[in-house]
Structures are given as structure tokens and as C-alpha cells.
Enzyme design. Structure first.
Site, short mmCIF file in Angstrom:
data_model
loop_
_atom_site.label_atom_id
_atom_site.label_comp_id
_atom_site.label_asym_id
_atom_site.label_seq_id
_atom_site.Cartn_x
_atom_site.Cartn_y
_atom_site.Cartn_z
N HIS A 93 0.76 -1.40 -0.21
CA HIS A 93 0.13 0.00 0.01
C HIS A 93 0.74 1.28 0.10
CE1 HIS A 93 -2.92 2.92 0.92
NE2 HIS A 93 -2.47 3.10 2.20
N HIS A 117 4.13 6.79 5.90
CA HIS A 117 2.71 7.38 6.33
C HIS A 117 2.11 6.66 7.32
CE1 HIS A 117 0.49 5.43 3.20
NE2 HIS A 117 -0.33 5.56 3.90
N GLU A 121 1.40 5.24 13.20
CA GLU A 121 0.44 4.73 13.74
C GLU A 121 0.13 3.23 13.79
OE1 GLU A 121 -4.60 5.09 12.81
OE2 GLU A 121 -2.83 5.97 11.28
N ASP A 122 0.85 2.28 12.98
CA ASP A 122 0.68 0.90 13.00
C ASP A 122 1.93 0.30 13.50
OD1 ASP A 122 -1.84 1.68 11.83
OD2 ASP A 122 -1.24 1.30 9.72
N ASP A 185 -3.27 8.32 -1.07
CA ASP A 185 -3.54 7.19 0.15
C ASP A 185 -4.91 6.91 -0.39
OD1 ASP A 185 -3.37 5.57 2.42
OD2 ASP A 185 -4.83 7.11 2.89
N ASP A 305 -20.29 17.84 -24.66
CA ASP A 305 -18.91 17.57 -24.68
C ASP A 305 -18.51 16.06 -24.20
OD1 ASP A 305 -20.07 17.96 -22.48
OD2 ASP A 305 -18.57 19.66 -21.55
#
Length: 782
Positions: A93, A117, A121-122, A185, A305
Site C-alpha cells: 500500500h 505514512h 500509527e501501525d 492514499d 462535450d
């Protein structure tokens, strides 16, 4: 500019309808409700990393990738055996997020932050460790993305939504790259949404459509925005999406031949005019076509269009030269030319748009722009964060960003000025509206101003400065005096007349202005100008209500109870609540009753199950039939109770409700903001019972509940027809409609109709608010 190149974006890069009609989870193993890939189908992390580096080297061949490699190794080791819902190694990811950012040609720090990123947190890696290894800039980006990852947009609680948005815009203000990483993300999460449960798919699709796609549009990043739109539509309205794809592909060969013919003709004439150009043809993305079909009530074949040919040239001069060639070759469709080069969109977009008629009578759009304009159209604000050296003749990246994000500065001003979360949320959603066309007008000095279509001179005045709007007494358009409600047209030259003797804006202006900015500034003027008066008046009204209801003011006016009321009604401090009561935005009875309710939980003995049963027995003695309620109402401590809904306020599932035990008629359910409940005597208040909706009632689309609303609008011919059409399209059964008009041209429409719950009612009201003439809508409250 290199020699002319002709390209054609084939339909083959679109998803075939037969593939879309299949369950996206078909052929995958289902584990705990999630679709999981077989291990052989996983992308190799090392292969993805090589792909990332190859893409970075395309736009910055000489960059040192050692820190990117270091970030990859750290993230891969930190995430270890963690898996995604698809069953893939988690490191896949962040790698894909980094690849998406590399496609936007983002700087090295952004790529590294994307790789890291999720580690704070993980995993066990701390922000301090990231700062030590990769520098403070990367650490700040990772911290910003981590905090945004903790937000939740699925809650219907208004104050939670508003606070989440406040945090998001503050993060954007600190460094716009935070939100660019978050968009990448979200894009990868949407690309892999087939591995989630259907309920989660719809939830994520709604978040994407409401929050992320509009922000990508505001930042001008069409490369991400268009894909987010299509994916959100696919998962939120799959049947509609599949049908549209089918319609587009039904005449695939015919349309490919048509666009290829146009491309070849344009290419030939550009060559004859000695204009070097890259020419490409395409069909617009699905969500864009869908919105035009819905907004204009047209079929696919009626969209002008649907096809677009893009001409990329070397200079602005060549853009206009190419336009002349094109208009000589094809017949322009009147009123369908837009010059976004002279008057760019707020998100930096520049291009010439013209709709033309082919020799076979098929309309199509041509867009003409320079290479630099094309990059800005694709990358938006991200274009300013590429690997570039800023020469002496160029403005700094920070200066460029500051100039392009005036809308973000405006939002930050709102955050400082507003304590009312309801108003803030309303303004933000209005400001992020993607489908409001702009009109372009001029100041007396020739400066261009772009405003929402339908704007008035009042909107123009507040776009100049709040002081100009507050002192406005009239306006001239193209040298002639006009009423303040005049609708501005493209090309108008507007002069605002002001007077130092002006007492300020009128409240009537709120029903006239179109722009979010003007509405906010007018509201802020009234709140600021009369804030002290409103606070004093609010205190007096609350005190008077307490005296009338024999409630001891000092008992209920405690900080912990005040805080609960603030949160309930979306205010940031108690003075804002008092001011709202003072200027009529909130009823004093609502505030006091909620304070008293919280006080009662701490100090007053709750109504016992026995006392409730005594009331039921009394009702039974009066020969009222008590049976299992089919109303979806749960009464604390009682299984069987005769329940009916009040006609004074007509509660529907999702409303806050209270039960009132009547004499001889069981129990009546009212909304907590019902006027009749706000004015009960102390003796009557003792007959109130805590009730709630059953958990599954709000989800029951078979339910039938009467709802009544009042619509206040500027009267015009066809208004009732437009309102009725909204009910008809939603397949809503209208039971009554009463219309009154005033001499001032204001219409009051009272209507009753059947809904299945609060959610459907809110959708209907939101749709009606989109009508230009609608000033306000309110529920009946007794």
C-alpha cells in the site's frame, strides 16, 4: 516544443462493461467477509519499488534515491507480516501511494513521507525516530498524514464532521503536501475497494465523493480527482455506473472512428497553419458525463462535450491562433466558448474551450492549452512541488502556493471567526461544490473577478472587501444603475457605490447573495455588530424561561451541563450559545430543557419502571388497548405500550424524541424541539418518559412517517413545479401542500409528505435548498 505528435486515447484503456458487470470479488477467496487474493496474485514489493524509482528518474534523472531506499527498507521491516484486507503484504500500500505521487512528479520528501505514512500509527516506529533518520520536514509530513488518518467522516454527528474538517484544513495550511499524500492514499484505497465488504464500500465511496474528490478539484489535481470520481460512482451507485459504461461502449467502434477522424483533420490543419501541436482525442470520464446527464436531464447522446479533442501548443499566442483555425474548420455552437486563459479558474486551470459541430452533425469539444497549462491542469498545486530549481527570475514555491490557495486562506479565516459548527459545515460544503459554474466580471480598473453563477453586485462587493460590502448602497453595471438583486453576466463591468453613512448590510441580503463568501461576511457582520446585545438578550431569555418554569437557574447553569449543550448544538463556547438564543437561532426552551435534563440525571430520581407501569395500568383501566408496539419505539423498562406519533411535530426515525404519557390514550411521541414540549409545566414534565428508536428502524426503507416542512422562497413562475419534481423523482408520496405569497414576492410553502426516516428527509431538503430561489427550509415544531 518538440515536433508535432498526434496521439489518440483509445476506448481500450477503459473498463469493458462485461468485466464491470461481474462481481469484483469473483474468483477471490472470501475470508471474514473480505475478498482475498491468492498469494500468486500479489505484486512483489521489490518489483513495485523498482517501478517507483523508474518513475522518479523520468522527471528527475539525477536524484539521489538512497533516502528513498532507506525509507522503503524501514517501512518494509516495520510493517513486517502485517496484511491488508486483500491479503497482500501491507508494504504494497505505501509503495503504491508513493508511485501515485511519483506520477504527480512530487518532491523527494513527499515520496519518503508517503512510504512512511502508516508506520507511526501501525508500528513501533516513533515520530522522533523518523525525524532523526529522515529530517524534520519528513517527520512533520508523516505526523500530519497520521493525524488525518485518525479522522472519521462516517459519523452523522454534525460537530464531529465539522471538527474533522477543521483539522484537515489546518493540516493543509501547515503544508499542502499533507493533503496531497492523503489524496494519493485515498486513491489507492479506492482502487482496492473490491476487497472490502459492500457496506464499507458505500461508506468509503460517500466519503470520497463528499470530501476527497472536491478537495482534489480545489487543488486542481485532475489526475487524481477524475479517478476518485469514477471509483466513487462505481461503488456508490453500481447499477447507474454499469449502465453508463454500457451506453458509452455500445457504439465503441463508431465513436472511436469519429474521434480519430476529428484528430486527423485537426492535425492536418494545424500543420497547414504552421502551428506545432500535439493532438489527442478522448471520451470524458464517466462521473463528468453522469453529472451532466443528471443536472441537465439529458441522455448520453445529448451531452455536447461527451467527446473532447485536446490541442497542446507551444505558446499562448499559438493557443489563439489554433482557435482561429478550428473555428474556420468547424461551426462553433453559440454560447459554448470559454476563455480560461484570460480568466483562469480558482484552482489555476487554464485552457480555451469551444464546442463545435462536425460535418455529420455530431457536437464535440476542443480544448486548447500550452504544455505548462496542461501540466497545471493535471497536477494542480502539486506542480509547484516538483524537483525544480527556483531561478532568480521565478517566484519561490512558497510564494506561488500562497497566491494559488486564496480559498484555503478564506477557510482559515472562517475557522477563526466561527464558533457555530453548523454554519461552518454549511459554508465549507458550499465552498467545495464542484458543479457551480462561474461568471467572470471586471472591476472599474479592469481586474477580473470570478463568482458563482447567479451572483449579484452584493457578492461582487464582498469579493472586493468586506468593508466595501458592508458600506454598499448601490451598484452600476456597464455604467448603468442596477438593482442589488441584478444577476451578473459574463463580461460585466461593475462599480460598487458606497456611503460612510450606511448602517450596514440588510438581513434580506442573505436571501439574495449566491457566494459562500458573501453569506459568511454578512452573517459575521450581524454577529459581531450585535454580539454583546445578543449575549445579554440570550441570558435574559434563558433566565425568564427558568422563572416561568420554576427551574432554579443556578442549579442547571453549571459548566459540565453547558458543555454538553454546546456539543449538542455545535457551538464552541457558551457565549456563542447565548448569542444564538439572543438573535433567534436557538430557542431558549431547547437550551434550558437540555440543561435541566442533564441536571436531572445527577440529582433527580429517575422515573422508575414501577411508576411507568402504574401509568400503563391507568391507561388500561381507561380501556386503552395495550399491544406490542409496531412503531419502532423502545420504551425503557416496558415491552408493551400503546404508542402514537404527535401531529404537532411529526417525528421520523433519526429525530431526537421523548415520550409523553397522556391520560387515557397511552403515550405520544414528540420531537425534543417540539414547541409543545418546550413549554410544559413542571407537573407536565413529570410525565415525560425516555424513549428511543429501535436500532433497525432508521434502516427500514419500508417505513412510512409523515413529515411536514415550511419552505421560504422568492416567488417565481414554475417554483412549485420544480419542488414537485423533486418529490416525484424521489418517489415520495405528497399528502398536502399549501402556498402563501406576500406582496414583497416571498412565498411560504407548507407541505406534508411520507418518508422512511430522517436520512431521506435530509436528502429531500438538501435537494430543495439547491433551488436558487429557496431562502430557508424548516421542520414544523408544533
Amino acid at each position: 516544443m518538440s515536433d508535432k505528435v498526434t496521439t489518440y486515447e483509445s476506448f481500450d484503456n477503459r473498463i469493458a462493461p462485461e468485466a464491470l458487470m461481474r462481481d469484483p470479488r469473483e474468483g477471490l477467496e472470501i475470508v471474514d467477509g473480505h475478498a482475498v487474493k491468492a498469494p500468486d496474485d500479489y505484486e512483489s514489493p521489490d518489483k513495485l519499488y523498482d517501478m517507483l524509482i523508474a518513475r522518479i528518474r523520468k522527471y528527475h534523472p539525477s536524484t539521489d534515491v538512497s533516502m528513498i531506499r532507506k525509507a522503503y527498507e524501514l517501512a518494509k521491516d516495520a510493517h513486517g507480516s502485517q496484511r491488508r484486507k486483500s491479503g497482500e503484504p501491507y508494504i504494497v500500500h505505501p509503495l503504491w501511494v508513493a508511485i501515485i505521487l511519483a506520477d504527480l512528479e512530487m518532491d523527494k520528501e513527499t515520496i519518503i513521507a508517503a512510504m512512511l505514512h502508516d508506520v507511526v500509527e501501525d508500528t513501533q516506529i516513533s515520530e522522533a525516530e523518523i525525524s532523526e533518520m529522515f529530517g524534520e520536514e519528513v517527520a512533520l509530513l508523516v505526523d500530519g498524514v497520521t493525524k488525518l488518518g485518525q479522522l472519521s467522516y462516517s459519523s452523522d454527528k454534525l460537530e464531529v464532521q465539522a471538527e474533522n474538517l477543521r483539522k484537515m484544513f489546518l493540516a493543509m495550511a501547515k503544508d499542502i503536501r499533507v493533503i496531497i499524500i492523503k489524496l494519493a492514499d485515498r486513491l489507492h484505497n479506492m482502487r482496492t475497494l473490491q476487497f472490502m465488504t459492500p457496506a464499507k464500500q458505500k461508506e468509503k465511496a460517500k466519503e470520497t465523493m463528499d470530501i476527497y474528490a472536491p478537495i482534489a478539484q480545489r487543488l486542481g489535481i485532475s489526475k487524481i480527482k477524475t479517478e476518485l470520481d469514477d471509483l466513487a460512482l462505481e461503488y456508490s451507485q453500481p447499477e447507474t455506473f454499469f449502465e453508463l459504461v454500457q451506453q458509452i461502449n455500445d457504439r465503441k467502434m463508431e465513436r472511436e472512428e469519429f474521434v480519430q477522424q476529428i484528430v486527423e483533420e485537426v492535425e492536418k490543419h494545424m500543420k497547414n497553419a504552421h502551428i506545432k501541436a500535439e493532438v489527442s482525442g478522448r471520451v470524458k470520464h464517466f462521473f463528468s458525463i453522469y453529472k451532466k446527464m443528471v443536472n441537465q436531464d439529458k441522455t448520453v447522446d445529448q451531452i455536447y462535450d461527451l467527446f473532447a479533442v485536446r490541442i497542446i501548443v507551444g505558446s499562448v499566442k499559438d493557443c489563439y491562433a489554433a482557435l482561429g483555425v478550428i473555428h474556420e474548420l468547424y461551426t462553433p455552437v453559440p454560447g459554448r466558448f470559454k476563455d480560461y486563459i484570460a480568466m483562469p479558474k480558482p484552482n489555476m486551470y487554464q485552457s480555451l474551450h469551444t464546442t463545435l459541430m462536425s460535418s455529420v452533425g455530431q457536437p464535440f469539444e476542443i480544448q486548447i492549452r500550452t504544455e505548462e497549462m496542461h501540466k497545471t491542469a493535471e497536477y494542480g498545486i502539486a506542480a509547484h512541488w516538483k524537483y525544480k530549481e527556483t531561478g532568480d527570475s521565478r517566484k519561490s514555491v512558497a510564494t506561488q502556493e500562497e497566491e494559488k490557495l486564496s480559498w484555503l486562506r478564506q477557510i482559515l479565516e472562517w475557522q477563526r471567526d466561527m464558533s457555530d459548527n453548523r454554519e461552518f459545515l454549511s459554508l465549507i460544503k458550499g465552498d467545495l461544490d464542484l458543479f457551480v459554474e462561474d461568471v467572470y466580471c471586471f472591476t472599474p480598473q479592469g481586474d477580473v473577478k470570478n463568482l458563482p453563477q447567479g451572483s449579484t453586485p452584493i457578492d461582487f462587493a464582498y469579493a472586493i472587501h468586506s468593508a466595501v460590502g458592508n458600506k454598499m448602497v448601490g451598484a452600476r453595471v456597464n455604467g448603468k444603475l442596477v438593482p442589488i438583486g441584478y444577476k451578473i453576466q459574463n463580461g460585466d463591468r461593475i462599480e460598487i457605490l458606497t456611503s460612510q453613512n450606511s448602517k450596514g448590510p440588510s438581513r434580506d441580503w442573505l436571501g439574495i447573495v449566491k457566494s459562500t463568501q458573501a453569506k459568511n461576511k454578512i452573517n459575521q457582520w450581524f454577529k459581531k455588530e450585535f454580539k454583546e446585545e445578543n449575549i445579554i438578550r440570550g441570558k435574559e431569555m434563558i433566565a425568564a424561561y427558568c422563572r416561568a418554569k420554576s427551574i432554579t437557574l443556578s442549579d442547571v447553569m453549571q459548566p459540565k451541563y453547558q458543555e454538553i449543550v454546546q456539543m449538542k448544538y455545535g457551538f464552541r463556547d457558551w457565549e456563542a450559545v447565548l448569542a444564538a438564543v439572543g438573535h433567534g437561532g436557538l430557542k431558549e426552551g431547547q437550551v434550558v430543557n437540555r440543561l435541566a435534563e442533564e441536571y436531572g440525571k445527577d440529582h433527580k430520581q429517575e422515573i422508575t419502571d414501577e411508576s411507568v407501569l402504574e401509568r400503563v395500568a391507568e391507561a388500561s383501566r381507561n380501556k386503552v388497548h395495550i399491544a406490542k408496539s409496531k412503531s419502532g419505539i423502545v420504551v425503557k423498562g416496558i415491552d408493551d405500550m400503546a404508542v402514537r406519533f404527535s401531529r404537532c411535530c411529526n417525528p421520523v426515525p433519526g429525530d431526537e424524541i421523548v415520550g409523553f404519557v397522556t391520560r387515557g390514550r397511552g403515550m405520544t411521541i414528540h420531537r425534543t424541539d417540539c414547541v409543545n414540549m418546550l413549554h410544559l409545566t413542571e407537573a407536565e414534565r413529570a410525565r415525560l418518559i425516555t424513549v428511543e428508536w429501535e436500532n433497525n428502524v432508521a434502516k427500514n426503507e419500508e417505513g412510512r412517517y409523515l413529515a411536514e416542512i415550511k419552505i421560504y422562497a422568492t416567488d417565481r413562475q414554475g417554483l412549485i413545479l420544480d419542488i414537485s419534481r423533486i418529490f416525484t423523482e424521489a418517489e415520495v408520496d405528497v399528502k398536502s401542500m399549501n402556498v402563501r405569497t406576500s406582496k414583497q414576492g416571498t412565498a411560504t410553502i407548507e407541505t406534508g409528505f411520507i418518508v422512511c426516516g430522517r436520512e431521506q428527509l435530509s436528502r429531500l431538503i438538501a435537494k430543495m435548498r439547491q433551488l436558487e430561489e429557496v431562502i430557508d427550509i424548516e421542520r414544523t415544531t408544533g
